[in-house]
Design a protein around this motif. Structure first.
Motif, PDB file in Angstrom:
ATOM      1  N   ASN A 190      -0.865  10.574  -3.224  1.00 20.09           N
ATOM      2  CA  ASN A 190      -1.062   9.524  -1.807  1.00 20.09           C
ATOM      3  C   ASN A 190       0.723  10.922  -0.968  1.00 20.09           C
ATOM      4  O   ASN A 190       1.444  11.733  -1.026  1.00 20.09           O
ATOM      5  N   PRO A 191       0.016  10.751   0.516  1.00 15.85           N
ATOM      6  CA  PRO A 191       0.393  11.651   1.436  1.00 15.85           C
ATOM      7  C   PRO A 191       1.963  11.461   1.627  1.00 15.85           C
ATOM      8  O   PRO A 191       2.561  11.469   2.189  1.00 15.85           O
ATOM      9  N   TRP A 192       2.108   9.989   1.760  1.00 14.01           N
ATOM     10  CA  TRP A 192       3.086   9.056   2.515  1.00 14.01           C
ATOM     11  C   TRP A 192       4.942   9.932   1.773  1.00 14.01           C
ATOM     12  O   TRP A 192       5.558   9.404   2.048  1.00 14.01           O
ATOM     13  N   THR A 247       0.883  -1.155   0.118  1.00  9.76           N
ATOM     14  CA  THR A 247      -0.180   0.211  -0.309  1.00  9.76           C
ATOM     15  C   THR A 247       0.445   0.964  -0.065  1.00  9.76           C
ATOM     16  O   THR A 247       2.044   1.081   0.177  1.00  9.76           O
ATOM     17  N   PHE A 248       0.443   2.570  -0.016  1.00  7.15           N
ATOM     18  CA  PHE A 248       1.095   3.665  -0.202  1.00  7.15           C
ATOM     19  C   PHE A 248       1.611   3.723   1.253  1.00  7.15           C
ATOM     20  O   PHE A 248       2.743   4.817   0.949  1.00  7.15           O
ATOM     21  N   ALA A 249       1.116   3.732   2.445  1.00  5.23           N
ATOM     22  CA  ALA A 249       1.723   3.806   3.567  1.00  5.23           C
ATOM     23  C   ALA A 249       3.247   2.681   3.615  1.00  5.23           C
ATOM     24  O   ALA A 249       3.249   3.703   4.341  1.00  5.23           O
ATOM     25  N   ASP A 250       3.604   2.133   2.806  1.00  5.80           N
ATOM     26  CA  ASP A 250       4.646   1.316   2.861  1.00  5.80           C
ATOM     27  C   ASP A 250       5.704   2.214   1.996  1.00  5.80           C
ATOM     28  O   ASP A 250       6.606   1.985   2.572  1.00  5.80           O
ATOM     29  N   ARG A 281      17.179  -2.715 -10.002  1.00  4.42           N
ATOM     30  CA  ARG A 281      15.407  -3.580  -9.954  1.00  4.42           C
ATOM     31  C   ARG A 281      13.964  -2.328 -10.116  1.00  4.42           C
ATOM     32  O   ARG A 281      13.660  -1.485  -9.968  1.00  4.42           O
ATOM     33  N   LYS A 282      13.235  -3.101 -10.249  1.00  2.82           N
ATOM     34  CA  LYS A 282      11.890  -2.834 -10.266  1.00  2.82           C
ATOM     35  C   LYS A 282      11.387  -3.128  -8.782  1.00  2.82           C
ATOM     36  O   LYS A 282      11.713  -4.725  -8.875  1.00  2.82           O
ATOM     37  N   VAL A 283      10.764  -2.339  -8.133  1.00  2.00           N
ATOM     38  CA  VAL A 283      10.123  -2.507  -7.698  1.00  2.00           C
ATOM     39  C   VAL A 283       9.311  -2.813  -7.815  1.00  2.00           C
ATOM     40  O   VAL A 283       8.254  -2.869  -8.168  1.00  2.00           O
ATOM     41  N   HIS A 284       8.660  -3.811  -6.870  1.00  4.48           N
ATOM     42  CA  HIS A 284       6.699  -4.799  -6.999  1.00  4.48           C
ATOM     43  C   HIS A 284       5.916  -4.108  -6.109  1.00  4.48           C
ATOM     44  O   HIS A 284       6.594  -4.040  -4.589  1.00  4.48           O
TER      45      HIS A 284
END
Length: 248
Positions: free
Chosen positions: A149-151, A125-128, A197-200
């Motif tokens: 997203n605010p994070w 999630t965007f919170a991560d 690397r591509k972040v998944h």
């Protein structure tokens, strides 16, 4: 009555002039786009996956396409304020809907976060992404939810190459980009692709569109002509041939 010889001569003259008349009626569309290989390549003339698709689609509608390579922010503003141009590789967003007409999507892009290979971070999630710094480029429509997203700490960079080097130098954690474009840019500038690397998972799976400014009186016709041409080259198999050419 007209003599037979003269009548036949007129028929021959008419038949000969038809191709020239059609050629003279071919209209020119100007596209303005930043270099974004492999979709838009700054060559003479401009080439690339998006360029070739747009040229082929417009050709079926008796349009010839010329391409001007300019920074994306400038190209977007020229479209927004009514210059008689099209953008041939644009992402859709709610903000752009206010001033652009969009075609049907002709390709789809995987929009990804990209980091150094030794960074094992993935997200759900965007919170991560709280506290992570992500390199972006001004006026790019990456994804509405990501941008809202605010994070995430979004850091504006001048170019994609700049953002890549910012990650290499440890100044930001990652950057966001279409992965094929990122790899092509690294190779062009002598940067080792294997260090990244591509972040998944992907941030978005985004359509790629042709667009024209709503202030341009020809905008609707250009978009409609592209859509008609796109349908034709899809049915004929030319669209698949162009895509395969850039996947070799």
């Amino acid at each position: 009555m007209m003599p037979i010889a003269r009548y036949l001569l007129l028929l021959v003259c008419y038949a000969v002039t038809i191709p020239f008349t059609h050629a003279a009626e071919k209209r020119i569309i100007v596209a303005v786009q930043d270099e974004w290989p492999p979709y838009v390549i700054d060559s003479q003339p401009a080439s690339g996956l998006s360029v070739d698709i747009a040229r082929a689609a417009f050709k079926t509608q008796n349009y010839a396409l010329t391409v001007e390579i300019k920074p994306w922010s400038r190209a977007l503003k020229e479209a927004q304020y009514g210059r008689d141009i099209v953008l041939i590789a644009a992402w859709h967003s709610k903000e752009r809907d206010k001033f652009l007409y969009f075609s049907k999507p002709y390709l789809y892009n995987e929009i990804s976060l990209i980091s150094l290979k030794d960074n094992n971070f993935d997200w759900r999630t965007f919170a991560d992404l709280d506290g992570k710094t992500v390199g972006t480029i001004q006026n790019y429509a990456y994804d509405d939810e990501f941008m809202a997203n605010p994070w995430t700490n979004k850091v504006l960079g001048k170019t994609l190459e700049y953002n890549i080097r910012q990650v290499l130098n440890g100044r930001i954690d990652m950057f966001i980009e279409e992965y094929r474009v990122a790899k092509w840019t690294m190779q062009k500038h002598g940067i080792d692709v294997n260090r990244f690397r591509k972040v998944h998972p992907n941030v978005a799976y985004s359509g790629l569109y042709l667009a024209a400014g709503k202030s341009n009186p020809n905008a609707k016709e250009y978009v409609a002509a592209f859509n008609r041409g796109l349908k034709k080259i899809r049915i004929s198999g030319e669209l698949d041939r162009i895509i395969r050419h850039y996947e070799q």
